[in-house]
Design an enzyme around this catalytic site. Structure first.
Site, PDB file in Angstrom:
ATOM      1  N   LYS A 176       0.835  -1.218   0.000  1.00 55.09           N
ATOM      2  CA  LYS A 176       0.000   0.000   0.000  1.00 55.09           C
ATOM      3  C   LYS A 176       0.859   1.254   0.000  1.00 55.09           C
ATOM      4  O   LYS A 176       0.476   2.260  -0.578  1.00 55.09           O
ATOM      5  CB  LYS A 176      -0.957   0.013   1.195  1.00 55.09           C
ATOM      6  CG  LYS A 176      -1.980  -1.104   1.143  1.00 55.09           C
ATOM      7  CD  LYS A 176      -3.394  -0.631   0.940  1.00 55.09           C
ATOM      8  CE  LYS A 176      -4.219  -1.751   0.343  1.00 55.09           C
ATOM      9  NZ  LYS A 176      -5.561  -1.895   0.761  1.00 55.09           N
TER      10      LYS A 176
ATOM     11  N   LYS B  98     -10.301  -5.315  -5.152  1.00 58.92           N
ATOM     12  CA  LYS B  98     -11.305  -4.304  -5.456  1.00 58.92           C
ATOM     13  C   LYS B  98     -10.673  -2.970  -5.809  1.00 58.92           C
ATOM     14  O   LYS B  98     -11.315  -2.113  -6.378  1.00 58.92           O
ATOM     15  CB  LYS B  98     -12.345  -4.180  -4.353  1.00 58.92           C
ATOM     16  CG  LYS B  98     -11.871  -3.861  -2.972  1.00 58.92           C
ATOM     17  CD  LYS B  98     -13.093  -3.745  -2.078  1.00 58.92           C
ATOM     18  CE  LYS B  98     -12.953  -4.478  -0.773  1.00 58.92           C
ATOM     19  NZ  LYS B  98     -11.927  -3.938   0.131  1.00 58.92           N
TER      20      LYS B  98
ATOM     21  N   LYS C 232      -3.601 -11.196  -6.963  1.00 57.66           N
ATOM     22  CA  LYS C 232      -4.949 -11.552  -6.510  1.00 57.66           C
ATOM     23  C   LYS C 232      -5.980 -10.561  -7.081  1.00 57.66           C
ATOM     24  O   LYS C 232      -5.649  -9.406  -7.365  1.00 57.66           O
ATOM     25  CB  LYS C 232      -5.028 -11.601  -4.976  1.00 57.66           C
ATOM     26  CG  LYS C 232      -5.040 -10.258  -4.288  1.00 57.66           C
ATOM     27  CD  LYS C 232      -5.523 -10.381  -2.845  1.00 57.66           C
ATOM     28  CE  LYS C 232      -5.697  -8.985  -2.265  1.00 57.66           C
ATOM     29  NZ  LYS C 232      -6.425  -8.919  -1.030  1.00 57.66           N
TER      30      LYS C 232
HETATM   31  P1  ATP Z   1      -8.134  -3.783  -1.457  1.00 58.31           P
HETATM   32  O1  ATP Z   1      -7.952  -4.040  -2.908  1.00 58.31           O
HETATM   33  O2  ATP Z   1      -8.898  -2.529  -1.145  1.00 58.31           O
HETATM   34  O3  ATP Z   1      -6.897  -3.955  -0.642  1.00 58.31           O
HETATM   35  P2  ATP Z   1      -9.217  -6.400  -1.227  1.00 58.31           P
HETATM   36  O4  ATP Z   1     -10.066  -6.671  -2.417  1.00 58.31           O
HETATM   37  O5  ATP Z   1      -7.905  -7.028  -1.153  1.00 58.31           O
HETATM   38  O6  ATP Z   1      -9.129  -4.862  -0.954  1.00 58.31           O
HETATM   39  P3  ATP Z   1      -9.989  -6.664   1.531  1.00 58.31           P
HETATM   40  O7  ATP Z   1     -10.991  -5.679   2.025  1.00 58.31           O
HETATM   41  O8  ATP Z   1      -8.572  -6.439   1.874  1.00 58.31           O
HETATM   42  O9  ATP Z   1     -10.127  -6.832  -0.030  1.00 58.31           O
HETATM   43  O10 ATP Z   1     -10.390  -8.105   1.964  1.00 58.31           O
HETATM   44  C1  ATP Z   1     -11.652  -8.529   2.424  1.00 58.31           C
HETATM   45  C2  ATP Z   1     -11.634 -10.034   2.572  1.00 58.31           C
HETATM   46  O11 ATP Z   1     -11.641 -10.662   1.277  1.00 58.31           O
HETATM   47  C3  ATP Z   1     -10.409 -10.576   3.294  1.00 58.31           C
HETATM   48  O12 ATP Z   1     -10.820 -11.635   4.137  1.00 58.31           O
HETATM   49  C4  ATP Z   1      -9.542 -11.088   2.199  1.00 58.31           C
HETATM   50  O13 ATP Z   1      -8.713 -12.113   2.625  1.00 58.31           O
HETATM   51  C5  ATP Z   1     -10.564 -11.584   1.190  1.00 58.31           C
HETATM   52  N1  ATP Z   1     -10.052 -11.493  -0.183  1.00 58.31           N
HETATM   53  C6  ATP Z   1      -9.669 -10.359  -0.813  1.00 58.31           C
HETATM   54  N2  ATP Z   1      -9.276 -10.610  -2.066  1.00 58.31           N
HETATM   55  C7  ATP Z   1      -9.413 -11.946  -2.244  1.00 58.31           C
HETATM   56  C8  ATP Z   1      -9.168 -12.828  -3.340  1.00 58.31           C
HETATM   57  N3  ATP Z   1      -8.730 -12.373  -4.500  1.00 58.31           N
HETATM   58  N4  ATP Z   1      -9.417 -14.143  -3.193  1.00 58.31           N
HETATM   59  C9  ATP Z   1      -9.888 -14.603  -2.016  1.00 58.31           C
HETATM   60  N5  ATP Z   1     -10.133 -13.831  -0.941  1.00 58.31           N
HETATM   61  C10 ATP Z   1      -9.912 -12.526  -1.036  1.00 58.31           C
END
Ligand code: ATP
Ligand code: LTN
Length: 334
Positions: A115, A200, A197
């Site tokens: 980040k 969002k 991964k």
């Molecule tokens: P950002 O992109 O804003 O960092 P993010 O999409 O990674 O967000 P988080 O809010 O950090 O999402 O994660 C919310 C939940 O979703 C967490 O439990 C995380 O482990 C899970 N998660 C996020 N991305 C994935 C993915 N690609 N596959 C499986 N689980 C995920």
């Protein structure tokens, strides 16, 4: 443990629209857990401001996320669904735990490194101490388990370390939590770069399927998914794009990888992509419809927000008072 029942905490940031990765990796695994655990599912809006947010957008996304929890199947009578910012104990415990966390530990966090690279113009102290607030979230509810995607393991480890360190000094104050990683969908990868991964906050909208994407958009994104030139539907690390599509199909249909491979034996990538798109639509469409219905029922949602914040505050304050006493803050005069 809370009142003799095992307890569970998890949360998501309202930093964007949830993706299929968030759903398959986290949210979907939450809906069946309330029989076994006292469950707390938080919209972690305080974590969200570690990167700059537009206030009106954050407010809207936080409400949308809270409604999405319910639309995805979390029963608000059986699960405590609330906003982190409505329970001040989160921030208060976080301050105390900051004093039991080392700079060196926080420096090792990969999410912080990622980040800060992404937001080089705003590497604020909140971004650095993000995991401490997360530890406070979890420890406030004496959580036994924390269902998260595999990318959050490092934050879980530091939470355990902080809890153990505190307990070693002051006695058994905190339950030391375990991570709970769902079997399928643990890590859904980007459709455009399967080494990353699905996230969002990805800048490329074709990389992620959003939970609110309409069927045409979902089909188009699946058709555009990056594969390879092998032209063989096999489940192996050398073909990460195809592997990811198989994972998504398997997670959405409940079929095993072997069953999926059999089903697509002799078929082409086009067939696989169409199959994946249809499977995703059939999972997301009912949730979208329910979200639209609930969004119109303001009184019902407001009631949930109020009641659940009170319930969460009750349990959170119990732990906070205990911690305040342990560290030596003066007792309150009643
Ligand atoms: P950002 O992109 O804003 O960092 P993010 O999409 O990674 O967000 P988080 O809010 O950090 O999402 O994660 C919310 C939940 O979703 C967490 O439990 C995380 O482990 C899970 N998660 C996020 N991305 C994935 C993915 N690609 N596959 C499986 N689980 C995920
Ligand atoms: N950092 C988490 C969100 C989060 C969380 C939590 C998850 C904040 N506090 C407590 C589980 C338990 C993430 O998913 N990015």
């Amino acid at each position: 443990m809370l009142d003799g029942k095992k307890s569970l905490f998890s949360g998501m940031q309202a930093t964007g629209t949830l993706t299929l990765g968030n759903y398959l990796g986290a949210l979907r695994n939450w809906v069946t857990l309330h029989d076994e655990y006292e469950c707390f599912y938080c919209v972690v809006d305080e974590h969200s401001i570690t990167v700059r947010q537009d206030p009106a957008t954050l407010r809207k996304r936080a409400r949308d996320l809270l409604i999405l929890y319910i639309a995805a199947g979390l029963d608000p009578e059986k699960n405590c669904i609330y906003y982190q910012s409505h329970v001040s104990a989160h921030a208060e415990l976080s301050w105390i735990l900051n004093c039991f966390t080392y700079m060196g530990e926080l420096n090792r966090m990969t999410q912080f490194k990622d980040k800060s690279a992404k937001h080089a113009d705003n590497i604020n102290a909140g971004l650095f101490t993000y995991p401490v607030l997360m530890a406070a979230d979890i420890l406030l509810f004496q959580s036994d388990v924390v269902p998260v995607g595999i990318d959050q393991m490092q934050h879980l480890e530091i939470t355990r370390d902080i809890a153990e360190r505190f307990n070693n000094i002051y006695g058994d104050v905190f339950t030391v939590p375990e991570a709970y990683i769902g079997k399928v969908g643990a890590k859904i990868m980007s459709l455009q770069d399967p080494s990353k991964k699905m996230s969002k906050s990805d800048e490329n909208p074709n990389a992620s399927i959003y939970m609110m994407d309409d069927p045409d958009t979902i089909m188009r994104k699946c058709r555009r998914a990056v594969t390879d030139s092998e032209a063989a539907i096999l489940y192996r690390d050398e073909q990460p794009g195809v592997k990811n599509l198989i994972d998504i199909y398997s997670a959405c249909t409940g079929k095993t990888v072997d069953e999926v491979l059999k089903e697509f034996d002799g078929k082409g990538y086009g067939d696989l992509k169409t199959g994946v798109g249809e499977a995703v639509v059939s999972v997301l469409k009912p949730i979208q419809d329910e979200h639209a219905r609930l969004s119109k029922d303001k009184a019902y949602i407001d009631g949930i927000i109020k009641n659940n914040a009170e319930k969460a505050a009750y349990y959170a304050n119990k732990t906070l008072r205990k911690v305040q006493k342990k560290v030596g803050f003066p007792e309150r005069v009643r």
